[in-house]
Structure formats: structure tokens, C-alpha cells
Design a protein around this motif. Structure first.
Motif, PDB file in Angstrom:
ATOM      1  N   ASP A   1       0.843  -1.279  -0.073  1.00  0.00           N
ATOM      2  CA  ASP A   1      -0.133  -0.144  -0.087  1.00  0.00           C
ATOM      3  C   ASP A   1       0.794   1.148   0.205  1.00  0.00           C
ATOM      4  O   ASP A   1       1.865   1.199   0.675  1.00  0.00           O
ATOM      5  CB  ASP A   1      -0.937  -0.213   1.302  1.00  0.00           C
ATOM      6  CG  ASP A   1      -2.111   1.277   1.337  1.00  0.00           C
ATOM      7  OD1 ASP A   1      -1.897   2.104   0.647  1.00  0.00           O
ATOM      8  OD2 ASP A   1      -2.875   0.859   2.047  1.00  0.00           O
ATOM      9  N   THR A   2       0.590   2.161  -0.766  1.00  0.00           N
ATOM     10  CA  THR A   2       1.479   3.452  -0.907  1.00  0.00           C
ATOM     11  C   THR A   2       0.986   4.354   0.154  1.00  0.00           C
ATOM     12  O   THR A   2       1.645   5.661   0.346  1.00  0.00           O
ATOM     13  CB  THR A   2       1.114   4.049  -2.205  1.00  0.00           C
ATOM     14  OG1 THR A   2      -0.241   4.358  -2.420  1.00  0.00           O
ATOM     15  CG2 THR A   2       1.572   3.182  -3.355  1.00  0.00           C
ATOM     16  N   SER A   3       0.250   4.070   1.150  1.00  0.00           N
ATOM     17  CA  SER A   3       0.024   5.043   2.097  1.00  0.00           C
ATOM     18  C   SER A   3       0.735   4.899   3.292  1.00  0.00           C
ATOM     19  O   SER A   3       0.637   5.605   4.368  1.00  0.00           O
ATOM     20  CB  SER A   3      -1.528   4.959   2.803  1.00  0.00           C
ATOM     21  OG  SER A   3      -1.821   3.607   3.181  1.00  0.00           O
TER      22      SER A   3
END
Length: 77
Positions: A63-65
Motif C-alpha cells: 500500500d502506498t499510504s
């Protein structure tokens, strides 16, 4: 194990799944719980001395968060 010209020299390879938590919403996927996974690996044949070991990622879904961190280590060879 693949033996090279010198029968005392060989190469063993494989792929070990350490975890696949996305399928069942597991701890690594949800961001909670233990952040470490260890796996024991058995070679297909005995080496005369401890071999050189190379480890690498074969699949990395993230996940890029969140920050992306990983440490892959071969221990106790």
C-alpha cells in the motif's frame, strides 16, 4: 541440486512463501500484529561446507499510504 563440472560444487534454488496475508486480511496486510516472519529452509542435498546464500523478493504487493521497509537476511547457514 544442480551439480557443476566439479561434483563437489552445486547450486540449489527454490522459492519460499513467507506470508500471503492479503488473501485472508492477515496481520501483515492490516498493519497490526507481529512485523517479522522467519522461515527455516532445508537444502535438497548436504553441502560439504556452509554455502553462500542469496535471498531476494519474488513478489512485493504494498500500500502506498505507509512507509515501505524490508530486511531479507539469511541466518545460521
Amino acid at each position: 541440486m544442480k551439480r557443476l563440472r566439479n561434483p563437489r560444487t552445486g547450486v540449489d534454488q527454490g522459492d519460499i512463501e513467507v506470508f500471503s496475508d492479503f488473501e485472508d486480511n492477515g496481520e501483515m496486510w492490516t498493519g497490526s500484529g507481529p512485523r517479522e516472519r522467519r522461515r527455516s529452509v532445508d537444502f535438497s542435498a548436504v553441502f560439504a561446507s556452509p554455502p553462500s546464500v542469496h535471498v531476494s523478493v519474488s513478489l512485493w504487493d504494498m500500500d502506498t499510504s505507509a512507509a515501505i521497509r524490508a530486511e531479507l537476511v539469511a541466518e545460521n547457514v
